[in-house]
Design an enzyme around this catalytic site. Structure first.
Site, PDB file in Angstrom:
ATOM      1  CG  ASP A   1      -1.664   1.378   1.275  1.00 24.26           C
ATOM      2  OD1 ASP A   1      -2.559   1.496   0.346  1.00 24.26           O
ATOM      3  OD2 ASP A   1      -1.175   2.254   2.183  1.00 24.26           O
TER       4      ASP A   1
ATOM      5  CE1 TYR B   1       1.135   7.734   3.701  1.00 23.74           C
ATOM      6  CE2 TYR B   1       1.507   5.915   2.279  1.00 23.74           C
ATOM      7  CZ  TYR B   1       0.580   6.275   3.187  1.00 23.74           C
ATOM      8  OH  TYR B   1      -0.472   5.776   3.885  1.00 23.74           O
TER       9      TYR B   1
ATOM     10  CE  LYS C   1      -3.789   5.044   1.997  1.00 20.01           C
ATOM     11  NZ  LYS C   1      -2.292   4.446   1.790  1.00 20.01           N
TER      12      LYS C   1
END
Length: 334
Positions: free
Chosen positions: A45, A50, A76
């Protein structure tokens, strides 16, 4: 969730690969992904947030040599990475107090619209060096990032990202979609929407040894009713359950440290590791399909795998329950 994560499993949350809290050498980051693969991890994931795309870039490079059909990949939407760089002389440490201070310096633009969702997916596919995503989560539409304005962001996502991802799922472009958040309230609202029908919820830090009451009562039963899977992120509560000092991405309070010390004392009496208790507690709940601790060193992956296989005596869980450190109705791995 269709055809993926049908078996409970240990996954890999790649937030640390975005240089969370420290500047991680490239070779160390890539070696960590390799270690996960060699230890049987097949769910990865990530997110644009990030390290402003750094985690996705590193994950994409490491997985490029692996057969795409052999692993599950999620990322995401909700933030677009801009080409424009932040001015270092004016730089605010940003969301979450500089969580990714050592990441890439690209500016991030919050965008939960349909167009923003499609652009985010297109950009992520390039960074991840793949032609498809299995799961897409709508990221961080919650109080911890937006304060009192979080509901307006949720509404923007409902009208934009939710509908776009539902259509992509129906078209077979993605297999599943859901929410990736650090709070339970957005999940509760999404579960009540007739038009949403998400497949999965990545719930970071909300179902752990340190915090699970509300999720246990308000999320897990409804997830079971709607056949949605729970992916448990942050099983070590930002590291405090794995020997660190962070909780909720901040320095842990004395109260939290005292609770961790109580758990450690019981674990020591039964000669087990707190890591093992943290991972196995999470996966004991029938609603949980995967647990995805983060790691930035290869040896941490080995520790996680060992913790999953560690034998924990029933007496440990009995003492944890007697000491009111786990809820009376929480499923236990015994």
């Amino acid at each position: 969730m269709k055809n993926i994560l049908q078996k409970k499993q240990l996954g890999f949350g790649t937030a640390p690969l975005g240089n969370m809290f420290r500047n991680i050498p490239e070779e160390e980051a890539l070696a960590t992904v390799d270690a996960a693969w060699e230890n049987g991890v097949r769910y990865f994931d990530s997110a644009p947030f990030y390290g402003a795309g750094l985690a996705e870039l590193r994950l994409g490079e490491a997985l490029a040599k692996r057969p795409r059909d052999e692993y599950v990949l999620s990322t995401k939407v909700g933030r677009i990475i801009l080409d424009e760089l932040e001015d270092p002389t004016l730089r605010d440490l940003g969301e979450k107090g500089g969580l990714f201070e050592y990441g890439r310096k690209n500016k991030l633009h919050v965008d939960y619209s349909e167009d923003g969702t499609l652009r985010s997916i297109e950009d992520s596919l390039k960074r991840l060096q793949t032609d498809r995503l299995d799961i897409v989560y709508v990221h961080d539409i919650a109080q911890d990032f937006y304060g009192d304005e979080w509901l307006s962001h949720f509404e923007s996502a409902r009208k934009g990202a939710f509908r776009a991802l539902t259509r992509l799922r129906e078209e077979g472009v993605i297999t599943s979609w859901g929410l990736g958040v650090n709070r339970v309230e957005p999940i509760e609202i999404a579960m009540a929407l007739d038009e949403a029908q998400p497949d999965a919820f990545l719930m970071a830090g909300r179902y752990s040894l340190l915090d699970h009451d509300r999720a246990l009562q308000r999320v897990m039963p409804n997830a079971a009713k709607m056949n949605a899977k729970i992916i448990a992120g942050g099983p070590y509560s930002s590291g405090v359950l794995a020997g660190g000092t962070h909780f909720e991405y901040q320095k842990a309070s004395p109260e939290i440290m005292a609770k961790v010390d109580r758990i450690k004392a019981i674990a020591n009496r039964h000669n087990i590791s707190v890591k093992a208790a943290a991972l196995q507690f999470v996966l004991a709940n029938p609603a949980v399909a995967a647990v995805i601790p983060g790691a930035s060193r290869p040896d941490r992956i080995t520790e996680d795998v060992a913790a999953m296989n560690e034998v924990i005596p029933a007496a440990f869980w009995q003492e944890m329950r007697e000491q009111k450190l786990v809820a009376q109705d929480a499923p236990l791995p015994i």
